[in-house]
Write a protein that holds these residues in place. Sequence first.
Motif, PDB file in Angstrom:
ATOM      1  N   LEU A 172       0.843  -1.192   0.000  1.00 25.79           N
ATOM      2  CA  LEU A 172       0.000   0.000   0.000  1.00 25.79           C
ATOM      3  C   LEU A 172       0.879   1.243   0.000  1.00 25.79           C
ATOM      4  CD1 LEU A 172      -2.737  -0.797   2.711  1.00 25.79           C
ATOM      5  CD2 LEU A 172      -2.972  -0.963   0.227  1.00 25.79           C
ATOM      6  N   VAL A 173       0.412   2.286  -0.689  1.00 25.46           N
ATOM      7  CA  VAL A 173       1.013   3.619  -0.593  1.00 25.46           C
ATOM      8  C   VAL A 173      -0.065   4.540  -0.036  1.00 25.46           C
ATOM      9  CG1 VAL A 173       2.041   5.548  -1.820  1.00 25.46           C
ATOM     10  CG2 VAL A 173       2.584   3.204  -2.514  1.00 25.46           C
ATOM     11  N   ILE A 174       0.211   5.177   1.064  1.00 26.58           N
ATOM     12  CA  ILE A 174      -0.766   6.064   1.695  1.00 26.58           C
ATOM     13  C   ILE A 174      -0.336   7.491   1.440  1.00 26.58           C
ATOM     14  CG2 ILE A 174      -1.871   6.753   3.850  1.00 26.58           C
ATOM     15  CD1 ILE A 174      -0.173   3.350   3.504  1.00 26.58           C
ATOM     16  N   ASP A 175      -1.092   8.161   0.584  1.00 23.33           N
ATOM     17  CA  ASP A 175      -0.814   9.568   0.275  1.00 23.33           C
ATOM     18  C   ASP A 175      -1.474  10.423   1.352  1.00 23.33           C
ATOM     19  OD1 ASP A 175      -0.584  12.134  -0.694  1.00 23.33           O
ATOM     20  OD2 ASP A 175      -2.154  11.874  -2.212  1.00 23.33           O
ATOM     21  N   ASP A 176      -0.666  10.883   2.297  1.00 20.59           N
ATOM     22  CA  ASP A 176      -1.172  11.704   3.399  1.00 20.59           C
ATOM     23  C   ASP A 176      -0.786  13.165   3.222  1.00 20.59           C
ATOM     24  OD1 ASP A 176      -2.546  12.040   5.816  1.00 20.59           O
ATOM     25  OD2 ASP A 176      -0.712  11.856   7.005  1.00 20.59           O
ATOM     26  N   SER A 177      -0.640  13.598   1.970  1.00 16.40           N
ATOM     27  CA  SER A 177      -0.235  14.988   1.719  1.00 16.40           C
ATOM     28  C   SER A 177      -1.360  15.971   2.015  1.00 16.40           C
ATOM     29  CB  SER A 177       0.231  15.148   0.274  1.00 16.40           C
ATOM     30  OG  SER A 177      -0.777  14.741  -0.628  1.00 16.40           O
TER      31      SER A 177
ATOM     32  N   ASP B 270       1.379   1.643 -11.337  1.00 22.79           N
ATOM     33  CA  ASP B 270       1.308   0.368 -10.617  1.00 22.79           C
ATOM     34  C   ASP B 270       0.257   0.327  -9.509  1.00 22.79           C
ATOM     35  OD1 ASP B 270       3.479  -0.710 -12.108  1.00 22.79           O
ATOM     36  OD2 ASP B 270       4.859   0.438 -10.845  1.00 22.79           O
ATOM     37  N   TYR B 271      -0.424   1.429  -9.240  1.00 21.55           N
ATOM     38  CA  TYR B 271      -1.356   1.469  -8.111  1.00 21.55           C
ATOM     39  C   TYR B 271      -2.664   2.135  -8.532  1.00 21.55           C
ATOM     40  CZ  TYR B 271       2.683   0.254  -5.243  1.00 21.55           C
ATOM     41  OH  TYR B 271       3.776  -0.394  -4.710  1.00 21.55           O
ATOM     42  N   GLU B 272      -3.675   1.939  -7.694  1.00 19.27           N
ATOM     43  CA  GLU B 272      -4.953   2.615  -7.894  1.00 19.27           C
ATOM     44  C   GLU B 272      -5.538   2.959  -6.529  1.00 19.27           C
ATOM     45  OE1 GLU B 272      -7.500  -0.063  -9.932  1.00 19.27           O
ATOM     46  OE2 GLU B 272      -7.714  -1.444  -8.235  1.00 19.27           O
ATOM     47  N   PRO B 273      -6.286   4.062  -6.444  1.00 25.60           N
ATOM     48  CA  PRO B 273      -6.902   4.432  -5.157  1.00 25.60           C
ATOM     49  C   PRO B 273      -7.938   3.393  -4.735  1.00 25.60           C
ATOM     50  CG  PRO B 273      -6.925   6.271  -6.701  1.00 25.60           C
ATOM     51  CD  PRO B 273      -6.555   5.066  -7.493  1.00 25.60           C
ATOM     52  N   VAL B 274      -7.868   2.976  -3.470  1.00 20.69           N
ATOM     53  CA  VAL B 274      -8.824   1.977  -2.971  1.00 20.69           C
ATOM     54  C   VAL B 274      -9.575   2.453  -1.738  1.00 20.69           C
ATOM     55  CG1 VAL B 274      -7.581  -0.001  -3.940  1.00 20.69           C
ATOM     56  CG2 VAL B 274      -6.983   0.839  -1.651  1.00 20.69           C
ATOM     57  N   LEU B 275      -9.010   3.413  -1.012  1.00 23.17           N
ATOM     58  CA  LEU B 275      -9.658   3.908   0.203  1.00 23.17           C
ATOM     59  C   LEU B 275      -9.336   5.379   0.392  1.00 23.17           C
ATOM     60  CD1 LEU B 275      -8.809   1.063   2.773  1.00 23.17           C
ATOM     61  CD2 LEU B 275     -11.099   1.622   1.950  1.00 23.17           C
ATOM     62  N   TRP B 276     -10.237   6.074   1.093  1.00 21.55           N
ATOM     63  CA  TRP B 276     -10.007   7.456   1.494  1.00 21.55           C
ATOM     64  C   TRP B 276     -10.238   7.544   2.994  1.00 21.55           C
ATOM     65  CZ3 TRP B 276     -11.685   5.861  -3.116  1.00 21.55           C
ATOM     66  CH2 TRP B 276     -11.148   6.464  -4.254  1.00 21.55           C
ATOM     67  N   VAL B 277      -9.264   8.073   3.711  1.00 23.79           N
ATOM     68  CA  VAL B 277      -9.350   8.167   5.170  1.00 23.79           C
ATOM     69  C   VAL B 277      -9.014   9.594   5.594  1.00 23.79           C
ATOM     70  CG1 VAL B 277      -8.522   7.260   7.379  1.00 23.79           C
ATOM     71  CG2 VAL B 277      -8.603   5.767   5.373  1.00 23.79           C
TER      72      VAL B 277
ATOM     73  N   GLY C 207      -9.133  12.503   4.251  1.00 27.75           N
ATOM     74  CA  GLY C 207      -8.330  13.282   3.322  1.00 27.75           C
ATOM     75  C   GLY C 207      -7.110  12.575   2.787  1.00 27.75           C
ATOM     76  N   ALA C 208      -6.721  11.493   3.408  1.00 26.11           N
ATOM     77  CA  ALA C 208      -5.591  10.680   2.918  1.00 26.11           C
ATOM     78  C   ALA C 208      -6.119   9.659   1.905  1.00 26.11           C
ATOM     79  CB  ALA C 208      -4.889   9.976   4.060  1.00 26.11           C
ATOM     80  N   VAL C 209      -5.313   9.367   0.884  1.00 23.89           N
ATOM     81  CA  VAL C 209      -5.698   8.427  -0.161  1.00 23.89           C
ATOM     82  C   VAL C 209      -4.829   7.186  -0.029  1.00 23.89           C
ATOM     83  CG1 VAL C 209      -5.991   8.060  -2.625  1.00 23.89           C
ATOM     84  CG2 VAL C 209      -6.265  10.362  -1.671  1.00 23.89           C
ATOM     85  N   VAL C 210      -5.480   6.019   0.069  1.00 22.07           N
ATOM     86  CA  VAL C 210      -4.768   4.745   0.157  1.00 22.07           C
ATOM     87  C   VAL C 210      -4.744   4.117  -1.243  1.00 22.07           C
ATOM     88  CG1 VAL C 210      -4.686   2.476   1.231  1.00 22.07           C
ATOM     89  CG2 VAL C 210      -5.541   4.446   2.533  1.00 22.07           C
ATOM     90  N   TRP C 211      -3.533   3.914  -1.744  1.00 24.24           N
ATOM     91  CA  TRP C 211      -3.341   3.328  -3.075  1.00 24.24           C
ATOM     92  C   TRP C 211      -2.958   1.865  -2.901  1.00 24.24           C
ATOM     93  CZ3 TRP C 211      -3.133   6.231  -7.855  1.00 24.24           C
ATOM     94  CH2 TRP C 211      -3.375   7.590  -7.693  1.00 24.24           C
ATOM     95  N   GLY C 212      -3.692   0.980  -3.608  1.00 24.05           N
ATOM     96  CA  GLY C 212      -3.392  -0.444  -3.592  1.00 24.05           C
ATOM     97  C   GLY C 212      -2.687  -0.857  -4.859  1.00 24.05           C
ATOM     98  N   ARG C 213      -1.824  -1.850  -4.758  1.00 22.54           N
ATOM     99  CA  ARG C 213      -1.053  -2.289  -5.903  1.00 22.54           C
ATOM    100  C   ARG C 213      -1.950  -3.053  -6.886  1.00 22.54           C
ATOM    101  NH1 ARG C 213       3.869  -2.663  -7.837  1.00 22.54           N
ATOM    102  NH2 ARG C 213       4.578  -4.546  -8.896  1.00 22.54           N
ATOM    103  N   VAL C 214      -1.779  -2.768  -8.161  1.00 21.79           N
ATOM    104  CA  VAL C 214      -2.531  -3.432  -9.219  1.00 21.79           C
ATOM    105  C   VAL C 214      -1.689  -4.565  -9.769  1.00 21.79           C
ATOM    106  CG1 VAL C 214      -3.614  -3.161 -11.478  1.00 21.79           C
ATOM    107  CG2 VAL C 214      -3.729  -1.300  -9.814  1.00 21.79           C
ATOM    108  N   GLU C 215      -2.250  -5.759  -9.746  1.00 22.82           N
ATOM    109  CA  GLU C 215      -1.517  -6.920 -10.266  1.00 22.82           C
ATOM    110  C   GLU C 215      -1.617  -6.920 -11.787  1.00 22.82           C
ATOM    111  OE1 GLU C 215       0.310  -8.807  -8.541  1.00 22.82           O
ATOM    112  OE2 GLU C 215      -0.287  -8.031  -6.559  1.00 22.82           O
ATOM    113  N   ARG C 216      -0.487  -6.963 -12.467  1.00 19.55           N
ATOM    114  CA  ARG C 216      -0.461  -6.954 -13.938  1.00 19.55           C
ATOM    115  C   ARG C 216      -0.323  -8.379 -14.468  1.00 19.55           C
ATOM    116  NH1 ARG C 216      -2.501  -2.005 -14.952  1.00 19.55           N
ATOM    117  NH2 ARG C 216      -1.270  -0.367 -13.951  1.00 19.55           N
TER     118      ARG C 216
END
Length: 497
Positions: free
Chosen positions: A454-459, A479-486, A488-497
């Motif tokens: 996961l990449v958590i964009d907390d900017s 490589d990622y897509e947004p999956v959750l919002w917490v 104001g933070a955006v949680v990006w989950g890895r997309v399996e190719r």
Amino acid sequence: MLAEPTASLRSVRDPRVPGPRGEYAPDAGPGRPYWARLLPLLAALACVTRLPSLCRPLWSPDEGYLAVQARMLAHGGTLYDTVVDRKPPLVPWLYEGAFALFGDGSLLPLKVLAVLAQLLTAVLLVSVARRRWGDGAGRTAGVLYLLISIGLNPEDAQAAAFEVFMLPCTAAAMWCADRRRWGAAGTAVACAFLAKQTGGAVLLPVGWLLWKGGAPRRDVLRLAAGLGGPVLAAALLTSPSGFLFWTVTGSGAYASFTGSELHVLGRGLVNSAILAAACAGILPPVVRVLRIARTGAGELWLWLAASVAAVLLGFHFFGHYYLQLMPPLALLGAAALQILPRERTVRAILVSGGACAVFLAWGLLAPRPELAHATRLAETVRAHTGPEDRVLFWGMHPEAYWLADRTPASRFLTAGLLTNYSGGRNGPQVGEKYAVTGAWPVFRRELRAAPPALVIDDSRGKPFAPHRVPALHRILTADYEPVLWVEGAVVWGRVER
């Protein structure tokens, strides 16, 4: 114009004759239990003033950074290589040692050590003041120090971070120099520097005391050996080039005054006003007395001036920087009050005690929204990852890694190291080109070698947001897509190719 007030002051001055450097011998009689009576008082005061630190799992991002560093070191990380920060190694090692002894799930042992650090600082100040001006001045210095020691925003005053562990080292340096123990004084200066670079400022008053004593060559060599030995050992125990880069030469952009000048100056003025309020019992007698009466306090003024310069260095003016001013202020207060009538000492302690009560209430009652936010992010990450997964928090709250109990995907624990946003700088000098030299190639290699789950964009709209950092934006969109919002933070989950 000054003759009359000076005469008045001398009329109430302690009748003892000062020594060659303005010091007075202790006035305790034989067998009088001075320390047996004073130490319990100081210990109780240190515990009470640090109570708010026990009410939260942590107080500041610095504590979080240190906790994550300590975990990484315990799992085979190397300081200034796979574990990096702009700070010297002493406090990360202290955290690592505490975690090895007591486990890494709580900062309580470090909070207890912070109480002991403040108590030790107070005891050393008592000893210095007592040697110079007698028993009463010693008690005054110790009590005043502990009362003003929390006189900042609780996030700055209550954290078990770099400055708190630096302070007893600076006080020890002055204590040793006052007794002509130059090798020990040099070692104490080195320990202050190894806790935080600005701790080395105490070398100026120590050097002044050495010069006043005639500066024999053997004493200069002892001071130099005491100073150089621990610093050289720290460099060799880590990496000499990495130690030099991360503690001295690699922070040019961070220390620049350019960008956010009004924002940074405003912070400096606010924190100066807060400290002045905390020291309301000390500043009036200091200003009134020490400018017109000789008290043998020249090196204390130099200590304060060097500490002010250390606060100014880097042009960030964080509240915790101001902790460095408190020991010399307490000693200067004791120096001034020992000249004045006793009721002025009582008034100074009462005013300082009232201010301390306000700051204590602030620490106990004030909400901590950023800690609550980091905790919710950590809970979210823990719920959507496994213990072995690596994650990346893109923000300024490294404590989220510790709260989530997840391994960082990079050695760069904050976006600040990769964008120069560090410290709330929000002007033009934020972006990839202002990162720590060489950071982005290493960062990209880390993410390629072991992509985070996961990449958590907390900017949350700040200047280091991914859309303003092209290299990170490319990684996320590829490589990622947004999956959750917490919040104001955006949680990006890895997309399996």
